[in-house]
Scaffold this motif. Structure first.
Motif, PDB file in Angstrom:
ATOM      1  N   HIS A 131       0.637  -1.162  -0.030  1.00 59.40           N
ATOM      2  CA  HIS A 131       0.052   0.054  -0.057  1.00 59.40           C
ATOM      3  C   HIS A 131       1.083   1.384   0.138  1.00 59.40           C
ATOM      4  O   HIS A 131       0.590   2.156  -0.741  1.00 59.40           O
ATOM      5  N   GLU A 132       2.191   1.090   0.684  1.00 58.83           N
ATOM      6  CA  GLU A 132       2.917   2.314   0.789  1.00 58.83           C
ATOM      7  C   GLU A 132       3.647   2.603  -0.500  1.00 58.83           C
ATOM      8  O   GLU A 132       3.553   3.781  -0.746  1.00 58.83           O
ATOM      9  N   PHE A 133       3.742   1.565  -1.208  1.00 58.77           N
ATOM     10  CA  PHE A 133       4.597   1.722  -2.690  1.00 58.77           C
ATOM     11  C   PHE A 133       3.487   2.274  -3.432  1.00 58.77           C
ATOM     12  O   PHE A 133       3.697   3.153  -4.302  1.00 58.77           O
ATOM     13  N   HIS A 134       2.045   1.916  -3.417  1.00 60.70           N
ATOM     14  CA  HIS A 134       1.176   2.517  -4.371  1.00 60.70           C
ATOM     15  C   HIS A 134       1.027   3.907  -3.912  1.00 60.70           C
ATOM     16  O   HIS A 134       0.762   4.491  -4.936  1.00 60.70           O
ATOM     17  N   CYS A 135       0.789   4.286  -2.764  1.00 59.04           N
ATOM     18  CA  CYS A 135       0.693   5.718  -2.382  1.00 59.04           C
ATOM     19  C   CYS A 135       1.739   6.402  -3.026  1.00 59.04           C
ATOM     20  O   CYS A 135       1.656   7.718  -3.407  1.00 59.04           O
ATOM     21  N   ALA A 136       3.051   5.935  -2.827  1.00 55.23           N
ATOM     22  CA  ALA A 136       4.134   6.650  -3.112  1.00 55.23           C
ATOM     23  C   ALA A 136       4.152   6.941  -4.698  1.00 55.23           C
ATOM     24  O   ALA A 136       4.474   7.955  -5.183  1.00 55.23           O
ATOM     25  N   VAL A 137       3.824   5.822  -5.458  1.00 59.16           N
ATOM     26  CA  VAL A 137       3.685   5.992  -6.889  1.00 59.16           C
ATOM     27  C   VAL A 137       2.571   7.046  -7.078  1.00 59.16           C
ATOM     28  O   VAL A 137       2.754   8.162  -7.931  1.00 59.16           O
ATOM     29  N   ASP A 138       1.448   6.805  -6.581  1.00 64.43           N
ATOM     30  CA  ASP A 138       0.255   7.827  -6.813  1.00 64.43           C
ATOM     31  C   ASP A 138       0.566   9.313  -6.542  1.00 64.43           C
ATOM     32  O   ASP A 138       0.526  10.060  -7.393  1.00 64.43           O
ATOM     33  N   ASP A 139       1.256   9.436  -5.366  1.00 63.81           N
ATOM     34  CA  ASP A 139       1.749  10.954  -4.844  1.00 63.81           C
ATOM     35  C   ASP A 139       2.624  11.330  -5.858  1.00 63.81           C
ATOM     36  O   ASP A 139       2.589  12.492  -6.303  1.00 63.81           O
ATOM     37  N   TYR A 140       3.494  10.680  -6.221  1.00 66.61           N
ATOM     38  CA  TYR A 140       4.689  11.158  -7.009  1.00 66.61           C
ATOM     39  C   TYR A 140       4.291  11.661  -8.656  1.00 66.61           C
ATOM     40  O   TYR A 140       4.532  12.572  -9.194  1.00 66.61           O
ATOM     41  N   LEU A 141       3.358  10.791  -9.168  1.00 66.90           N
ATOM     42  CA  LEU A 141       2.668  10.910 -10.327  1.00 66.90           C
ATOM     43  C   LEU A 141       1.746  12.305 -10.234  1.00 66.90           C
ATOM     44  O   LEU A 141       1.753  13.023 -11.299  1.00 66.90           O
ATOM     45  N   GLN A 142       1.232  12.448  -9.385  1.00 66.92           N
ATOM     46  CA  GLN A 142       0.473  13.865  -8.984  1.00 66.92           C
ATOM     47  C   GLN A 142       1.057  14.898  -8.729  1.00 66.92           C
ATOM     48  O   GLN A 142       0.909  16.057  -9.416  1.00 66.92           O
ATOM     49  N   MET A 143       2.366  14.756  -7.973  1.00 69.16           N
ATOM     50  CA  MET A 143       3.201  15.871  -7.925  1.00 69.16           C
ATOM     51  C   MET A 143       3.849  16.352  -9.459  1.00 69.16           C
ATOM     52  O   MET A 143       3.800  17.463  -9.733  1.00 69.16           O
ATOM     53  N   CYS A 144       4.153  15.219 -10.159  1.00 63.05           N
ATOM     54  CA  CYS A 144       4.630  15.611 -11.522  1.00 63.05           C
ATOM     55  C   CYS A 144       3.785  16.225 -12.419  1.00 63.05           C
ATOM     56  O   CYS A 144       3.943  17.380 -13.165  1.00 63.05           O
ATOM     57  N   LEU A 203       5.621  20.668  -0.667  1.00 66.42           N
ATOM     58  CA  LEU A 203       4.396  20.613  -1.234  1.00 66.42           C
ATOM     59  C   LEU A 203       3.563  19.652  -0.829  1.00 66.42           C
ATOM     60  O   LEU A 203       2.350  19.656  -1.139  1.00 66.42           O
ATOM     61  N   GLY A 204       3.764  18.965   0.225  1.00 66.94           N
ATOM     62  CA  GLY A 204       2.560  18.204   1.009  1.00 66.94           C
ATOM     63  C   GLY A 204       2.357  17.163   0.392  1.00 66.94           C
ATOM     64  O   GLY A 204       1.344  16.380   0.840  1.00 66.94           O
ATOM     65  N   TYR A 205       3.058  16.453  -0.501  1.00 63.64           N
ATOM     66  CA  TYR A 205       2.761  15.212  -1.065  1.00 63.64           C
ATOM     67  C   TYR A 205       3.189  14.158   0.099  1.00 63.64           C
ATOM     68  O   TYR A 205       3.973  14.152   0.785  1.00 63.64           O
ATOM     69  N   GLY A 206       2.427  12.715  -0.181  1.00 61.29           N
ATOM     70  CA  GLY A 206       2.785  11.848   0.818  1.00 61.29           C
ATOM     71  C   GLY A 206       1.653  11.472   1.923  1.00 61.29           C
ATOM     72  O   GLY A 206       2.009  11.021   2.958  1.00 61.29           O
TER      73      GLY A 206
END
Length: 157
Positions: free
Chosen positions: A46-59, A142-145
């Motif tokens: 779940h943490e991996f999925h969240c990290a990917v989702d947050d990173y993609l959103q940040m980009c 930026l508040g991601y994560g």
């Protein structure tokens, strides 16, 4: 044992830190360094999925592409005997050494006709190494994560 996860085309290798008593990983194939961790086996994916989702959103928010750019050139160190063997094979086929190596890599990654990648992977040695630069840095202006569930942490560097 399988310790590699894939999500939305991104990969990670889950490692364990004895010192910190946490599972951790780093998203592979991106331009930035994004680590994540959890002290729970049940939560690490779940943490991996969240990290990917947050990173993609940040980009997306920053208007940047997330994927690491690959130049198409890299050095390969092989034995002199294997170097000679592939050079002679290239000559027999009327190709350059680069063309022959490219075809071999295409077959290995299953992008071209030939031996199925699954068969090649069964005979290939596995790599297990430490992930560098894993720490507990929490710089995240930026508040991601914020997707973390429980003990997990996503680090942006």
């Amino acid at each position: 044992m399988k310790n590699t996860l894939e999500y939305k085309g991104y990969l990670t290798r889950i490692e364990y830190s004895v010192e910190d008593r946490v599972l951790y990983g780093k998203i592979e194939g991106i331009k930035d360094l994004v680590n994540f961790e959890s002290d729970s086996v049940d939560q690490i994916e779940h943490e991996f999925h969240c990290a990917v989702d947050d990173y993609l959103q940040m980009c997306e928010d920053l208007g940047e592409t997330p994927d690491k750019a690959y130049s198409g050139t890299f050095n390969v160190r092989i034995s002199p005997a294997l170097h000679r063997k592939i050079a002679m094979q290239a000559f027999k086929m009327g190709e350059t050494l680069n063309s022959t190596v490219e075809r071999a890599i295409e077959a290995y990654t299953n992008d071209a006709p030939g031996q199925p990648a699954e068969e090649l992977w069964q005979t290939a040695p596995t790599y297990s190494g430490n992930v560098p630069n894993v720490g507990r840095a929490t710089s995240n202006p930026l508040g991601y994560g914020k997707c973390n569930a429980g003990s997990g942490m996503i680090n942006y560097a």
